[in-house]
Motif scaffolding. Structure first.
Motif, PDB file in Angstrom:
ATOM      1  N   UNK A   1       0.849  -1.195   0.000  1.00 38.60           N
ATOM      2  CA  UNK A   1       0.000   0.000   0.000  1.00 38.60           C
ATOM      3  C   UNK A   1       0.895   1.259   0.000  1.00 38.60           C
ATOM      4  N   UNK A   2       0.313   2.364  -0.383  1.00 39.98           N
ATOM      5  CA  UNK A   2       1.043   3.644  -0.321  1.00 39.98           C
ATOM      6  C   UNK A   2       0.931   4.258   1.069  1.00 39.98           C
TER       7      UNK A   2
ATOM      8  N   UNK B   1       5.515   1.089  10.648  1.00 37.44           N
ATOM      9  CA  UNK B   1       4.382   1.527   9.835  1.00 37.44           C
ATOM     10  C   UNK B   1       3.118   0.842  10.343  1.00 37.44           C
ATOM     11  N   UNK B   2       2.025   1.590  10.399  1.00 40.12           N
ATOM     12  CA  UNK B   2       0.783   0.987  10.928  1.00 40.12           C
ATOM     13  C   UNK B   2       0.134   0.044   9.908  1.00 40.12           C
TER      14      UNK B   2
ATOM     15  N   UNK C   1       5.579  -5.042   4.959  1.00 44.88           N
ATOM     16  CA  UNK C   1       6.713  -4.130   4.753  1.00 44.88           C
ATOM     17  C   UNK C   1       7.513  -3.908   6.038  1.00 44.88           C
ATOM     18  N   UNK C   2       6.844  -3.958   7.192  1.00 45.52           N
ATOM     19  CA  UNK C   2       7.585  -3.771   8.454  1.00 45.52           C
ATOM     20  C   UNK C   2       8.676  -4.831   8.624  1.00 45.52           C
TER      21      UNK C   2
ATOM     22  N   UNK D   1       9.352   2.379  -0.960  1.00 44.43           N
ATOM     23  CA  UNK D   1      10.453   3.301  -0.614  1.00 44.43           C
ATOM     24  C   UNK D   1       9.946   4.509   0.168  1.00 44.43           C
ATOM     25  N   UNK D   2       8.794   5.022  -0.227  1.00 47.44           N
ATOM     26  CA  UNK D   2       8.257   6.195   0.483  1.00 47.44           C
ATOM     27  C   UNK D   2       7.916   5.852   1.926  1.00 47.44           C
ATOM     28  N   UNK D   3       7.368   4.661   2.143  1.00 49.78           N
ATOM     29  CA  UNK D   3       7.022   4.266   3.530  1.00 49.78           C
ATOM     30  C   UNK D   3       8.277   3.941   4.335  1.00 49.78           C
TER      31      UNK D   3
END
Ligand SMILES: Cc1cc2nc3c(=O)[nH]c(=O)nc-3n(C[C@H](O)[C@H](O)[C@H](O)COP(=O)(O)O)c2cc1C
Length: 189
Positions: free
Chosen positions: A46-47, A60-61, A66-67, A98-100
């Protein structure tokens, strides 16, 4: 042992980007470092939601896997991303990732600072440089160290396996892998 994490943004099972990253990882290992490649193939990234919760909960919530990658990056000395070119830019999922990753680093302990690495772009014909530049924004805003190579980090190929024919491209990537590993060793000396 010092380690470099490589992330492959291709959704394809037989991926040119993965093949290129494997060449890069081989070079890193030949320098005596550990290299691990992770694929985003089966992930739905997700973004960033811009909720800024990461500052409070230190991760990240969004619970989409990704965490776990962020924790691996945190423990690595180097970080390399490889993306196929989609319509002249990087695949959407890698930019979302990458943004997250950048957001969590900046909102917490700035774990990306001084990690060595950079982007690699793989495409059939065009859009490599824009894709490299797009991904470079992540490295440069996060206080990371990006070595060069003997050409830009781009490899040509369309059908699976076609990158093998681009010897100059692969040599550029091998040299880049060597430079990332050598820099990490020097920084840690
Ligand atoms: C949706 C889509 C868009 C693409 N856009 C481009 C492009 O803009 N330029 C290009 O040279 N190749 C483009 N390609 C080709 C891929 O970049 C190329 O096949 C690459 O080798 C794929 O890497 P992979 O095997 O790691 O997925 C596109 C492929 C797809 C599926």
């Amino acid at each position: 042992m010092q380690k470099v994490l490589l992330v492959c943004a291709s959704p394809r099972k037989k991926s040119n980007t993965m093949q290129v990253l494997e060449e890069c990882a081989k070079e890193i290992e030949q320098n005596g470092l550990e290299a691990e490649i992770i694929s985003l193939r089966n992930m739905n990234i997700d973004s960033c939601h811009a909720c800024l919760k990461c500052a409070k909960i230190k991760k990240c919530k969004i619970d989409d896997g990704l965490n776990e990658i962020i924790e691996k990056i945190r423990k690595s000395d180097g970080f390399i991303v490889g993306s196929p070119v989609y319509f002249g830019t990087a695949r959407g999922s890698i930019m979302a990732a990458l943004q997250r990753i950048g957001m969590v680093s900046r909102a917490t302990d700035k774990f990306l600072s001084w990690k060595v690495g950079g982007p690699i772009a793989v495409a059939r014909r065009g859009g490599h440089t824009a894709t490299i530049q797009e991904m470079l924004m992540f490295f440069f805003i996060n206080d990371m160290i990006v070595p060069g190579s003997t050409y830009w980090n781009m490899v040509f190929g369309w059908a699976p396996g076609e990158v093998e024919e681009d010897e100059e491209g692969l040599e550029t990537i091998r040299r880049f892998g060597n430079n990332v590993a050598s820099l990490i060793k020097k920084i840690k000396d």
